[in-house]
Design a protein around this motif. Structure first.
Motif, PDB file in Angstrom:
ATOM      1  N   GLY A 159      23.068  32.201  71.327  1.00 48.86           N
ATOM      2  CA  GLY A 159      22.823  31.835  69.948  1.00 48.86           C
ATOM      3  C   GLY A 159      21.715  32.575  69.221  1.00 48.86           C
ATOM      4  O   GLY A 159      21.073  33.481  69.752  1.00 48.86           O
ATOM      5  N   ILE A 160      21.497  32.146  67.979  1.00 46.34           N
ATOM      6  CA  ILE A 160      20.564  32.813  67.069  1.00 46.34           C
ATOM      7  C   ILE A 160      19.171  32.918  67.662  1.00 46.34           C
ATOM      8  O   ILE A 160      18.505  33.952  67.563  1.00 46.34           O
ATOM      9  CB  ILE A 160      20.520  32.062  65.722  1.00 46.34           C
ATOM     10  CG1 ILE A 160      21.870  32.201  65.002  1.00 46.34           C
ATOM     11  CG2 ILE A 160      19.406  32.603  64.831  1.00 46.34           C
ATOM     12  CD1 ILE A 160      21.979  31.337  63.756  1.00 46.34           C
ATOM     13  N   HIS A 161      18.697  31.851  68.270  1.00 53.32           N
ATOM     14  CA  HIS A 161      17.341  31.837  68.814  1.00 53.32           C
ATOM     15  C   HIS A 161      17.373  32.123  70.314  1.00 53.32           C
ATOM     16  O   HIS A 161      16.702  31.464  71.109  1.00 53.32           O
ATOM     17  CB  HIS A 161      16.686  30.497  68.501  1.00 53.32           C
ATOM     18  CG  HIS A 161      16.695  30.162  67.036  1.00 53.32           C
ATOM     19  ND1 HIS A 161      15.986  30.896  66.099  1.00 53.32           N
ATOM     20  CD2 HIS A 161      17.352  29.195  66.327  1.00 53.32           C
ATOM     21  CE1 HIS A 161      16.191  30.393  64.897  1.00 53.32           C
ATOM     22  NE2 HIS A 161      17.008  29.360  65.005  1.00 53.32           N
ATOM     23  N   SER A 162      18.131  33.114  70.693  1.00 54.53           N
ATOM     24  CA  SER A 162      18.414  33.460  72.082  1.00 54.53           C
ATOM     25  C   SER A 162      17.157  33.679  72.921  1.00 54.53           C
ATOM     26  O   SER A 162      16.327  34.547  72.622  1.00 54.53           O
ATOM     27  CB  SER A 162      19.262  34.739  72.116  1.00 54.53           C
ATOM     28  OG  SER A 162      19.343  35.271  73.408  1.00 54.53           O
ATOM     29  N   ALA A 163      17.040  32.890  73.997  1.00 52.85           N
ATOM     30  CA  ALA A 163      15.948  33.104  74.951  1.00 52.85           C
ATOM     31  C   ALA A 163      16.174  34.385  75.737  1.00 52.85           C
ATOM     32  O   ALA A 163      15.212  35.093  76.088  1.00 52.85           O
ATOM     33  CB  ALA A 163      15.848  31.910  75.895  1.00 52.85           C
ATOM     34  N   PRO A 175      15.243  36.752  64.396  1.00 53.58           N
ATOM     35  CA  PRO A 175      15.996  36.582  63.150  1.00 53.58           C
ATOM     36  C   PRO A 175      15.158  35.862  62.104  1.00 53.58           C
ATOM     37  O   PRO A 175      14.330  34.998  62.435  1.00 53.58           O
ATOM     38  CB  PRO A 175      17.204  35.741  63.586  1.00 53.58           C
ATOM     39  CG  PRO A 175      17.396  36.087  65.017  1.00 53.58           C
ATOM     40  CD  PRO A 175      16.007  36.259  65.569  1.00 53.58           C
ATOM     41  N   ARG A 176      15.374  36.207  60.842  1.00 52.96           N
ATOM     42  CA  ARG A 176      14.556  35.626  59.772  1.00 52.96           C
ATOM     43  C   ARG A 176      15.400  34.685  58.922  1.00 52.96           C
ATOM     44  O   ARG A 176      16.628  34.818  58.826  1.00 52.96           O
ATOM     45  CB  ARG A 176      13.939  36.721  58.914  1.00 52.96           C
ATOM     46  CG  ARG A 176      14.933  37.502  58.083  1.00 52.96           C
ATOM     47  CD  ARG A 176      14.221  38.474  57.151  1.00 52.96           C
ATOM     48  NE  ARG A 176      15.158  39.219  56.330  1.00 52.96           N
ATOM     49  CZ  ARG A 176      15.183  40.523  56.225  1.00 52.96           C
ATOM     50  NH1 ARG A 176      14.343  41.268  56.905  1.00 52.96           N
ATOM     51  NH2 ARG A 176      16.064  41.122  55.425  1.00 52.96           N
ATOM     52  N   LEU A 284      25.570  38.974  73.133  1.00 55.70           N
ATOM     53  CA  LEU A 284      26.859  38.810  72.461  1.00 55.70           C
ATOM     54  C   LEU A 284      26.728  37.819  71.313  1.00 55.70           C
ATOM     55  O   LEU A 284      26.003  36.830  71.409  1.00 55.70           O
ATOM     56  CB  LEU A 284      27.887  38.327  73.497  1.00 55.70           C
ATOM     57  CG  LEU A 284      29.348  38.173  73.104  1.00 55.70           C
ATOM     58  CD1 LEU A 284      30.238  38.442  74.325  1.00 55.70           C
ATOM     59  CD2 LEU A 284      29.634  36.775  72.593  1.00 55.70           C
ATOM     60  N   GLY A 285      27.446  38.063  70.227  1.00 60.38           N
ATOM     61  CA  GLY A 285      27.474  37.129  69.106  1.00 60.38           C
ATOM     62  C   GLY A 285      26.133  37.003  68.420  1.00 60.38           C
ATOM     63  O   GLY A 285      25.409  37.990  68.240  1.00 60.38           O
ATOM     64  N   ASP A 286      25.782  35.786  68.023  1.00 57.78           N
ATOM     65  CA  ASP A 286      24.539  35.558  67.283  1.00 57.78           C
ATOM     66  C   ASP A 286      23.309  36.001  68.055  1.00 57.78           C
ATOM     67  O   ASP A 286      22.280  36.331  67.457  1.00 57.78           O
ATOM     68  CB  ASP A 286      24.398  34.077  66.922  1.00 57.78           C
ATOM     69  CG  ASP A 286      25.311  33.660  65.782  1.00 57.78           C
ATOM     70  OD1 ASP A 286      25.810  34.536  65.062  1.00 57.78           O
ATOM     71  OD2 ASP A 286      25.528  32.440  65.618  1.00 57.78           O
ATOM     72  N   ALA A 287      23.363  36.000  69.361  1.00 53.96           N
ATOM     73  CA  ALA A 287      22.220  36.448  70.157  1.00 53.96           C
ATOM     74  C   ALA A 287      21.919  37.917  69.890  1.00 53.96           C
ATOM     75  O   ALA A 287      20.773  38.357  69.999  1.00 53.96           O
ATOM     76  CB  ALA A 287      22.491  36.232  71.647  1.00 53.96           C
ATOM     77  N   ALA A 288      22.949  38.676  69.522  1.00 53.74           N
ATOM     78  CA  ALA A 288      22.783  40.108  69.267  1.00 53.74           C
ATOM     79  C   ALA A 288      22.683  40.439  67.792  1.00 53.74           C
ATOM     80  O   ALA A 288      21.934  41.336  67.402  1.00 53.74           O
ATOM     81  CB  ALA A 288      23.963  40.877  69.880  1.00 53.74           C
ATOM     82  N   HIS A 289      23.428  39.723  66.940  1.00 54.64           N
ATOM     83  CA  HIS A 289      23.544  40.147  65.538  1.00 54.64           C
ATOM     84  C   HIS A 289      23.810  38.942  64.635  1.00 54.64           C
ATOM     85  O   HIS A 289      24.866  38.840  64.015  1.00 54.64           O
ATOM     86  CB  HIS A 289      24.661  41.181  65.378  1.00 54.64           C
ATOM     87  CG  HIS A 289      25.934  40.838  66.108  1.00 54.64           C
ATOM     88  ND1 HIS A 289      26.791  39.835  65.705  1.00 54.64           N
ATOM     89  CD2 HIS A 289      26.472  41.347  67.230  1.00 54.64           C
ATOM     90  CE1 HIS A 289      27.817  39.758  66.526  1.00 54.64           C
ATOM     91  NE2 HIS A 289      27.646  40.662  67.476  1.00 54.64           N
TER      92      HIS A 289
END
Length: 433
Positions: A159-163, A175-176, A284-289
């Motif tokens: 996800g967006i706030h990928s650890a 991400p901002r 992959l996905g939000d973790a990357a972009h």
């Protein structure tokens, strides 16, 4: 000979698609999900033709196409109900090789999970990457119970706030906040008919789309400070902001349970990562972009990521680092292009100045008169994507026009320096990590 092992972190749409695609390629797959159950946060997900063709790879494309409930003409409106532009599913199919399907996330998660062995998904299992591995060394992850597990490939779809992203690239900016928040819910369809629409107001958006099974997916955004929440409940906040807008907005708000309204702030990638992998770990996905939702491509790009990753990741542990370098080369320039194009549309929806909103309204209406269905142009070069060979030969659906068809996963050059740089450098770094 034992099968190589892949460990997927996150059982969202992207993670489950990657697991299913890798499983079909011969990998032994484990999916670790932090949540206690496969109950996806979210309501609807738009699956454009590019995502449907990616899902063809794992045998789900036709099942998803059959979920389409949008048959009527739809388009863009003002809060009073005036139509600014209109389009149809047939127009999308003619341009991109298929219509856009909006599905319930829970339905898609269930379909994806059913493509995996019964014991492949482990819920209530937080995971951290402790060693990304290298050419001669497996990756290592640690579960919350302190146990360490090795894998030939780790897919971080957390996800967006990928650890995992923070572990691989600790100095990269997070991400901002994109400047607006989003609400989503699903309710039974109202008795009075409506046409699918997205409505743009001053710094705010409302969308209503039919789902299969007699349901409606509604979403909204508004320009507010990060972290702001309603003083009472989110349904009441939506009523204050949108309750006076055109049909069916008031009826939908009257029907929804306040507890069923989901709200989350919108974030986007602050800067392109140097790569979407390190060692034997792929992001992959939000973790990357992470991208704003204005082109409906967040989930679609995650599904693309998954099948491109599986395409490169032959069940040969020795070749995994090179395969991940190829994955980065294919996916980084394409996805960052979509990030930027989504943000450009998002900026239009956040205008709050009355003169700027009036100019936007006039411009959209003029464009529609000059060339009807111009809104579809925003997906040119995106929705017409096809999976890389050998997958492309097995995809279904109508062909996109040849001059707009893309294979392999990227759209070509990257003119703003956001690409992965020297691919050879990525491979050299992996061999020495």
């Amino acid at each position: 000979m034992s099968r190589p092992r892949a460990f997927v972190i996150g059982a969202g749409i992207g993670g489950l698609t990657a697991a299913a695609a890798l499983h079909r390629r011969g990998w032994a797959v484990t999916v670790a999900e932090r949540a206690a159950a496969l109950e996806p946060v979210g309501a609807g997900i738009a699956l454009a033709p590019n995502a449907q063709r990616a899902l063809d790879v794992i045998g789900l494309g036709d099942t998803v196409r059959a979920m389409s409930a949008w048959q009527d003409e739809g388009g863009l409106r003002t809060p009073s109900g005036h139509w600014l532009s209109r389009t149809t599913q047939d127009a999308a199919a003619e341009r991109f090789g298929g219509p856009v399907v909006v599905a319930h996330r829970a339905d898609l998660v269930a379909l994806l999970a059913a493509r995996l062995p019964e014991d492949a998904v482990r819920t209530g299992t937080p995971v951290e990457v402790t060693d990304p591995g290298a050419a001669g060394r497996p990756a290592t992850v640690r579960t919350a119970d302190g146990r360490e597990h090795t894998a030939d490939l780790v897919v971080a779809a957390d996800g967006i706030h990928s650890a995992a992203r923070r572990t691989l690239f600790p100095d990269h900016p997070a991400p901002r906040y994109a400047g607006y928040t989003a609400w989503r819910f699903v309710v039974p369809a109202p008795e009075r008919p409506f046409s699918p629409h997205e409505t743009w107001g001053r710094g705010s958006v409302w969308g209503t789309v039919p789902l299969h099974g007699g349901r409606v997916y509604a979403y909204a955004t508004a320009t507010v400070p990060a972290g702001l929440r309603a003083p009472d409940d989110e349904r009441a906040e939506l009523l204050r902001r949108f309750g006076h807008w055109h049909h069916p907005v008031p009826d939908l708000l009257a029907a929804v349970d306040p507890a069923a309204v989901l709200r989350s702030d919108v974030y986007r990638t602050a800067a392109a990562l140097p790569a979407y992998h390190l060692g034997r770990v792929a992001l992959l996905g939000d973790a990357a972009h992470a991208m704003v939702p204005n082109l409906g491509q967040g989930g679609c790009q995650a599904v693309e990521d998954a099948v491109v990753l599986a395409h490169h990741a032959a069940p040969d542990p020795e070749g995994t680092p090179a395969a991940l370098a190829a994955y980065t080369r294919d996916r980084l320039p394409r996805t960052m292009t979509v990030v930027r194009r989504s943000e450009r549309v998002g900026r239009l929806t956040t205008l709050t100045s009355p003169p700027a909103v009036a100019l936007r309204t006039a411009a959209v209406a003029l464009l529609d008169r000059i060339g009807p269905r111009t809104a579809l142009r925003s997906l040119d070069g995106i929705a017409d994507w096809r999976p890389p060979e050998p997958y492309a030969a097995g995809t279904r659906g109508r062909e996109a026009p040849a001059d707009r068809r893309h294979t392999g996963g990227h759209t070509g050059g990257h003119t703003d320096g956001s690409g992965p740089g020297d691919p050879g450098a990525l491979e050299r770094r992996d061999r020495t990590a």
